[in-house]
Design an enzyme around this catalytic site. Structure first.
Site, PDB file in Angstrom:
ATOM      1  N   ASP A  14       0.840  -1.204   0.000  1.00  0.00           N
ATOM      2  CA  ASP A  14       0.000   0.000   0.000  1.00  0.00           C
ATOM      3  C   ASP A  14       0.876   1.256   0.000  1.00  0.00           C
ATOM      4  O   ASP A  14       1.933   1.272   0.625  1.00  0.00           O
ATOM      5  CB  ASP A  14      -0.915  -0.009   1.235  1.00  0.00           C
ATOM      6  CG  ASP A  14      -2.100   0.929   1.063  1.00  0.00           C
ATOM      7  OD1 ASP A  14      -2.268   1.502  -0.029  1.00  0.00           O
ATOM      8  OD2 ASP A  14      -2.851   1.106   2.043  1.00  0.00           O
ATOM      9  N   ASN A  62     -10.156  -3.272  -6.602  1.00  0.00           N
ATOM     10  CA  ASN A  62      -9.257  -2.382  -7.360  1.00  0.00           C
ATOM     11  C   ASN A  62      -9.733  -2.137  -8.792  1.00  0.00           C
ATOM     12  O   ASN A  62      -9.260  -1.213  -9.456  1.00  0.00           O
ATOM     13  CB  ASN A  62      -7.814  -2.918  -7.373  1.00  0.00           C
ATOM     14  CG  ASN A  62      -7.095  -2.706  -6.058  1.00  0.00           C
ATOM     15  OD1 ASN A  62      -6.153  -3.429  -5.720  1.00  0.00           O
ATOM     16  ND2 ASN A  62      -7.518  -1.705  -5.277  1.00  0.00           N
TER      17      ASN A  62
HETATM   18  C1  FPP Z   1      -1.392  -0.192  -3.497  1.00  0.00           C
HETATM   19  O1  FPP Z   1      -0.966   1.154  -3.487  1.00  0.00           O
HETATM   20  C2  FPP Z   1      -0.822  -0.903  -4.620  1.00  0.00           C
HETATM   21  C3  FPP Z   1      -1.535  -1.520  -5.605  1.00  0.00           C
HETATM   22  C4  FPP Z   1      -3.013  -1.531  -5.641  1.00  0.00           C
HETATM   23  C5  FPP Z   1      -0.847  -2.187  -6.727  1.00  0.00           C
HETATM   24  C6  FPP Z   1       0.341  -3.003  -6.331  1.00  0.00           C
HETATM   25  C7  FPP Z   1       1.077  -3.389  -7.528  1.00  0.00           C
HETATM   26  C8  FPP Z   1       2.401  -3.621  -7.599  1.00  0.00           C
HETATM   27  C9  FPP Z   1       3.337  -3.582  -6.462  1.00  0.00           C
HETATM   28  C10 FPP Z   1       3.008  -3.957  -8.887  1.00  0.00           C
HETATM   29  C11 FPP Z   1       2.256  -5.035  -9.589  1.00  0.00           C
HETATM   30  C12 FPP Z   1       3.095  -6.163  -9.871  1.00  0.00           C
HETATM   31  C13 FPP Z   1       2.678  -7.194 -10.615  1.00  0.00           C
HETATM   32  C14 FPP Z   1       3.579  -8.352 -10.814  1.00  0.00           C
HETATM   33  C15 FPP Z   1       1.344  -7.184 -11.229  1.00  0.00           C
HETATM   34  P1  FPP Z   1      -2.052   2.265  -3.742  1.00  0.00           P
HETATM   35  O2  FPP Z   1      -2.121   2.537  -5.201  1.00  0.00           O
HETATM   36  O3  FPP Z   1      -3.344   1.860  -3.118  1.00  0.00           O
HETATM   37  O4  FPP Z   1      -1.413   3.474  -3.000  1.00  0.00           O
HETATM   38  P2  FPP Z   1      -2.208   4.714  -2.401  1.00  0.00           P
HETATM   39  O5  FPP Z   1      -3.025   4.199  -1.253  1.00  0.00           O
HETATM   40  O6  FPP Z   1      -1.114   5.623  -1.964  1.00  0.00           O
HETATM   41  O7  FPP Z   1      -3.043   5.290  -3.504  1.00  0.00           O
END
Ligand code: FPP
Length: 240
Positions: A14, A62
């Site tokens: 996150d 998501n």
């Molecule tokens: C959460 O941060 C992250 C995600 C929803 C995506 C995670 C994805 C990766 C680490 C890379 C993907 C890798 C593969 C192999 C598919 P957020 O976007 O919710 O952060 P925020 O809360 O700050 O908006």
């Protein structure tokens, strides 16, 4: 304090978006940074002696994000397939997926299949990627499979216990020992509800792309300082 290494570590990835926004970058750049960090971090965890790592990379919810962001994350799986495979081979990791297959494109499903098949030979280090995943959905899907087998008389109701139920989940994984969530949020958000019954929770403000090996060491130290009793009593520490 003990020196026990958790067998199964879960990580709720996150803060990628905020990491990028703080730098005036697009959210996609945050996911790219998260993707790079995830490889370094998991490699370090296995080096420390962890056998199972489960990472929450894309929840069923998501899909509510913008099409650009969803596509970017999907394209990381397909576009970086070669890099992911190289990483798994170098680090000797069996990578596989938990989650629903619906809503995922043929191209994404094929990439997932290739990763699972090509890395199956590695048995010591298991990497469970939760993708289009929801903990409640996993429990419902397992229940449906159980009911189907009961209806077809290949399973008797009296034989249903926790061990058997576990086998009907997406993957027959051991319980989580340590669950880490980055970015300051203190919730489970539907992650591995069945498997985290007795997990130790570690919440940290650091945004995921900044969560490095030294931060994992701190989480490990705290884990080793916790008293895990699984509902029982630690008789060594009881003084009456
Ligand atoms: C959460 O941060 C992250 C995600 C929803 C995506 C995670 C994805 C990766 C680490 C890379 C993907 C890798 C593969 C192999 C598919 P957020 O976007 O919710 O952060 P925020 O809360 O700050 O908006």
């Amino acid at each position: 304090m003990n020196n026990k290494i958790p067998n199964h570590v879960g990580i709720i990835v996150d803060g990628n978006g905020r990491w990028a926004t703080n730098r005036g970058l697009s959210r996609s750049k945050g996911h790219e940074a998260g993707f790079i960090n995830l490889q370094k971090l998991t490699a370090y965890m296995y080096e420390k002696g962890v056998h199972y790592v489960s990472a929450y990379l894309f929840s069923t919810e998501n899909f509510k994000r913008s099409e650009t962001e969803v596509n970017f994350i999907m394209n990381l799986l397909t576009g970086k397939l070669k890099e992911i495979l190289e990483f798994c081979h170098q680090t000797k990791i069996h990578a596989f997926f938990s989650g629903r297959k619906d809503k995922l494109s043929k191209k994404v499903l094929e990439a997932m299949n290739t990763i699972e098949e090509e890395t199956r030979k590695y048995t010591d280090r298991q990497f469970n990627i939760c993708f289009n995943y929801g903990g409640r959905a996993e429990i419902i899907d397992a229940t449906k499979k159980i009911l189907y087998d009961v209806e077809n008389k290949t399973l008797e109701i009296n034989n249903i216990d926790e061990e058997l139920y576990n086998k009907y989940l997406y993957n027959n994984l051991p319980s989580l020992d340590l669950l880490i969530r980055t970015s300051g949020e203190k919730r489970i958000s539907n992650f591995m509800l069945w498997q985290c019954s007795y997990a130790e929770f570690y919440f940290i403000d650091t945004l995921f792309p900044d969560f490095k090996a030294k931060d994992f060491d701190k989480a490990l130290e705290e884990y080793q300082n916790r008293d895990r009793r699984f509902g029982g009593i630690d008789y060594d520490k009881k003084n009456h």
